[in-house]
Design an enzyme around this catalytic site. Structure first.
Site, mmCIF file in Angstrom:
data_model
loop_
_atom_site.group_PDB
_atom_site.id
_atom_site.type_symbol
_atom_site.label_atom_id
_atom_site.label_comp_id
_atom_site.label_asym_id
_atom_site.label_seq_id
_atom_site.Cartn_x
_atom_site.Cartn_y
_atom_site.Cartn_z
ATOM 1 N N ASP A 29 0.871 -1.171 0.000
ATOM 2 C CA ASP A 29 0.000 0.000 0.000
ATOM 3 C C ASP A 29 0.913 1.228 0.000
ATOM 4 O O ASP A 29 1.878 1.284 0.769
ATOM 5 C CB ASP A 29 -0.881 -0.020 1.255
ATOM 6 C CG ASP A 29 -1.989 1.011 1.232
ATOM 7 O OD1 ASP A 29 -1.685 2.205 1.006
ATOM 8 O OD2 ASP A 29 -3.147 0.639 1.441
ATOM 9 N N ILE A 30 0.644 2.204 -0.855
ATOM 10 C CA ILE A 30 1.510 3.390 -0.924
ATOM 11 C C ILE A 30 1.203 4.390 0.192
ATOM 12 O O ILE A 30 1.954 5.332 0.396
ATOM 13 C CB ILE A 30 1.458 4.082 -2.303
ATOM 14 C CG1 ILE A 30 0.045 4.543 -2.641
ATOM 15 C CG2 ILE A 30 2.030 3.166 -3.366
ATOM 16 C CD1 ILE A 30 -0.022 5.419 -3.878
ATOM 17 N N GLU A 88 -12.808 3.325 -2.708
ATOM 18 C CA GLU A 88 -12.154 4.252 -3.630
ATOM 19 C C GLU A 88 -11.640 3.594 -4.902
ATOM 20 O O GLU A 88 -11.526 4.233 -5.936
ATOM 21 C CB GLU A 88 -11.032 5.021 -2.933
ATOM 22 C CG GLU A 88 -9.832 4.191 -2.510
ATOM 23 C CD GLU A 88 -10.012 3.335 -1.270
ATOM 24 O OE1 GLU A 88 -9.120 2.513 -1.002
ATOM 25 O OE2 GLU A 88 -11.028 3.466 -0.567
ATOM 26 N N VAL A 89 -11.317 2.308 -4.861
ATOM 27 C CA VAL A 89 -10.840 1.591 -6.043
ATOM 28 C C VAL A 89 -11.806 0.432 -6.289
ATOM 29 O O VAL A 89 -11.919 -0.456 -5.443
ATOM 30 C CB VAL A 89 -9.396 1.063 -5.854
ATOM 31 C CG1 VAL A 89 -8.941 0.296 -7.081
ATOM 32 C CG2 VAL A 89 -8.443 2.205 -5.558
ATOM 33 N N HIS A 93 -10.114 -6.200 -2.924
ATOM 34 C CA HIS A 93 -8.786 -6.262 -2.330
ATOM 35 C C HIS A 93 -8.864 -6.518 -0.833
ATOM 36 O O HIS A 93 -9.835 -6.161 -0.176
ATOM 37 C CB HIS A 93 -7.960 -5.013 -2.627
ATOM 38 C CG HIS A 93 -8.561 -3.716 -2.220
ATOM 39 N ND1 HIS A 93 -9.617 -3.127 -2.883
ATOM 40 C CD2 HIS A 93 -8.239 -2.859 -1.214
ATOM 41 C CE1 HIS A 93 -9.916 -1.967 -2.306
ATOM 42 N NE2 HIS A 93 -9.104 -1.795 -1.286
ATOM 43 N N HIS A 95 -6.625 -5.956 2.689
ATOM 44 C CA HIS A 95 -5.515 -5.270 3.349
ATOM 45 C C HIS A 95 -4.916 -6.223 4.371
ATOM 46 O O HIS A 95 -5.649 -6.828 5.163
ATOM 47 C CB HIS A 95 -6.010 -4.030 4.113
ATOM 48 C CG HIS A 95 -6.455 -2.908 3.257
ATOM 49 N ND1 HIS A 95 -5.636 -1.853 2.937
ATOM 50 C CD2 HIS A 95 -7.646 -2.666 2.651
ATOM 51 C CE1 HIS A 95 -6.305 -0.992 2.188
ATOM 52 N NE2 HIS A 95 -7.522 -1.471 1.992
#
Length: 134
Positions: A29-30, A88-89, A93, A95
């Site tokens: 994760d950025i 948001e995406v 996914h 985490h």
């Protein structure tokens, strides 16, 4: 047109890859909550994780488990937390976040600011542990 995460998994957008196979891709994760905070995605573009078929969801969870074990080895912690969230995406996914306390999983916490070389080092450490486990 492919979305952001599909482009990352295809190598069209740079990422700090942690692990990959023909069905799943894991990358840092950025905007991490902790060093080692990783996202696990299916290569197949699906918005909602519970729209994956049962076999694919089960396989993704097992893949995430392997990544979590590598994270814990690379960044010793009490546990690696798992969360499914994020609007948001539009790509399913998971985490994976190294944690010492449950507070480490609060997504409104301030995010770490890590430069590209530090992210590359973190990814390499996790990837080495993942690959060593086979």
């Amino acid at each position: 047109m492919a979305g952001l995460f599909a482009k990352i998994a295809a190598g069209e957008i740079p990422s700090h890859k942690v692990a990959a196979d023909d069905r799943f891709y894991a990358f840092l994760d950025i905007n991490p909550l902790a060093k080692g905070h990783t996202l696990v995605i299916p290569r197949r573009e699906v918005d909602y994780i519970f729209d994956l078929d049962d076999d694919e969801l089960a396989a993704m969870t097992v893949f995430a488990k392997r990544v979590a074990r590598a994270i814990k080895e690379a960044f010793p912690c009490r546990k690696v937390g798992m969360a499914v969230l994020g609007l948001e995406v539009p790509h399913a996914h998971i985490h994976l976040v190294p944690m010492q306390t449950e507070k480490d999983m609060i997504f409104s916490n301030p995010k770490l600011k890590l430069d590209d070389s530090e992210l590359a080092d973190i990814a390499a450490r996790i990837r080495a542990c993942f690959e060593a486990r086979g």
